[in-house]
Design a protein around this motif. Sequence first.
Motif, PDB file in Angstrom:
ATOM      1  N   VAL A  75       0.854  -1.183   0.000  1.00  0.00           N
ATOM      2  CA  VAL A  75       0.000   0.000   0.000  1.00  0.00           C
ATOM      3  C   VAL A  75       0.889   1.231   0.000  1.00  0.00           C
ATOM      4  CG1 VAL A  75      -1.685   1.341   1.332  1.00  0.00           C
ATOM      5  CG2 VAL A  75      -1.840  -1.146   1.279  1.00  0.00           C
ATOM      6  N   GLU A  76       0.533   2.181  -0.837  1.00  0.00           N
ATOM      7  CA  GLU A  76       1.199   3.473  -0.813  1.00  0.00           C
ATOM      8  C   GLU A  76       0.173   4.487  -0.336  1.00  0.00           C
ATOM      9  OE1 GLU A  76       3.580   6.603  -3.703  1.00  0.00           O
ATOM     10  OE2 GLU A  76       2.256   5.113  -4.616  1.00  0.00           O
ATOM     11  N   VAL A  77       0.532   5.272   0.663  1.00  0.00           N
ATOM     12  CA  VAL A  77      -0.346   6.330   1.144  1.00  0.00           C
ATOM     13  C   VAL A  77       0.260   7.651   0.698  1.00  0.00           C
ATOM     14  CG1 VAL A  77      -1.433   7.408   3.148  1.00  0.00           C
ATOM     15  CG2 VAL A  77      -1.056   4.936   3.123  1.00  0.00           C
ATOM     16  N   VAL A  78      -0.546   8.450   0.020  1.00  0.00           N
ATOM     17  CA  VAL A  78      -0.080   9.731  -0.507  1.00  0.00           C
ATOM     18  C   VAL A  78      -0.974  10.840   0.029  1.00  0.00           C
ATOM     19  CG1 VAL A  78       0.850   8.682  -2.620  1.00  0.00           C
ATOM     20  CG2 VAL A  78      -1.507   9.541  -2.601  1.00  0.00           C
ATOM     21  N   ARG A  79      -0.522  12.054  -0.143  1.00  0.00           N
ATOM     22  CA  ARG A  79      -1.344  13.190   0.240  1.00  0.00           C
ATOM     23  C   ARG A  79      -2.239  13.591  -0.925  1.00  0.00           C
ATOM     24  NH1 ARG A  79       3.287  16.061   1.317  1.00  0.00           N
ATOM     25  NH2 ARG A  79       4.336  14.973   2.975  1.00  0.00           N
ATOM     26  N   SER A  80      -3.467  13.954  -0.604  1.00  0.00           N
ATOM     27  CA  SER A  80      -4.390  14.422  -1.632  1.00  0.00           C
ATOM     28  C   SER A  80      -3.900  15.749  -2.197  1.00  0.00           C
ATOM     29  CB  SER A  80      -5.785  14.623  -1.042  1.00  0.00           C
ATOM     30  OG  SER A  80      -6.330  13.401  -0.644  1.00  0.00           O
ATOM     31  N   SER A  81      -4.302  15.992  -3.438  1.00  0.00           N
ATOM     32  CA  SER A  81      -3.979  17.269  -4.061  1.00  0.00           C
ATOM     33  C   SER A  81      -5.281  17.976  -4.406  1.00  0.00           C
ATOM     34  CB  SER A  81      -3.143  17.038  -5.320  1.00  0.00           C
ATOM     35  OG  SER A  81      -3.836  16.182  -6.197  1.00  0.00           O
ATOM     36  N   GLY A  82      -5.183  19.136  -5.008  1.00  0.00           N
ATOM     37  CA  GLY A  82      -6.380  19.878  -5.375  1.00  0.00           C
ATOM     38  C   GLY A  82      -7.085  20.406  -4.138  1.00  0.00           C
ATOM     39  N   PRO A  83      -8.420  20.368  -4.123  1.00  0.00           N
ATOM     40  CA  PRO A  83      -9.174  20.943  -3.008  1.00  0.00           C
ATOM     41  C   PRO A  83      -8.918  20.227  -1.682  1.00  0.00           C
ATOM     42  CG  PRO A  83     -10.657  20.080  -4.705  1.00  0.00           C
ATOM     43  CD  PRO A  83      -9.249  19.869  -5.186  1.00  0.00           C
ATOM     44  N   ARG A  84      -8.405  19.013  -1.747  1.00  0.00           N
ATOM     45  CA  ARG A  84      -8.146  18.266  -0.518  1.00  0.00           C
ATOM     46  C   ARG A  84      -6.669  18.330  -0.128  1.00  0.00           C
ATOM     47  NH1 ARG A  84     -11.747  13.053  -0.286  1.00  0.00           N
ATOM     48  NH2 ARG A  84     -13.641  13.813  -1.217  1.00  0.00           N
TER      49      ARG A  84
END
Length: 108
Positions: A75-84
């Motif tokens: 599993v790779e956990v990334v940070r949301s982009s855009g409005p999130r």
Amino acid sequence: MSAEGLERQTRNYMSNNVPQIQQHGGNFEVRDVDEAAGTATVAIGGACSGCGIAPMTMKAIERQLPESVDGLDDVEVVRSSGPRAAVMPSKTDEMEDMDEYEDYSPPF
């Protein structure tokens, strides 16, 4: 099992086992699931992005999710982009490099 099944299991795990994300104003989304490879990408955002323990939460999800979902190996956990997107991305980057986070085990 189908990719949809793997995705559903991943989503269910996140909803049931990491409720702090939503309770604290954060959000998550299952971005990508590759059934054949046994991989998933999960993005977290909202309040998670500026939270001091977000890097620890991300590492814990990466470690615990494959143990909890059959057929999921990585599993790779990334940070949301855009409005999130991240509230304070530079702070979050600094936090990810702190040694204190290596052995942290969140309460989920």
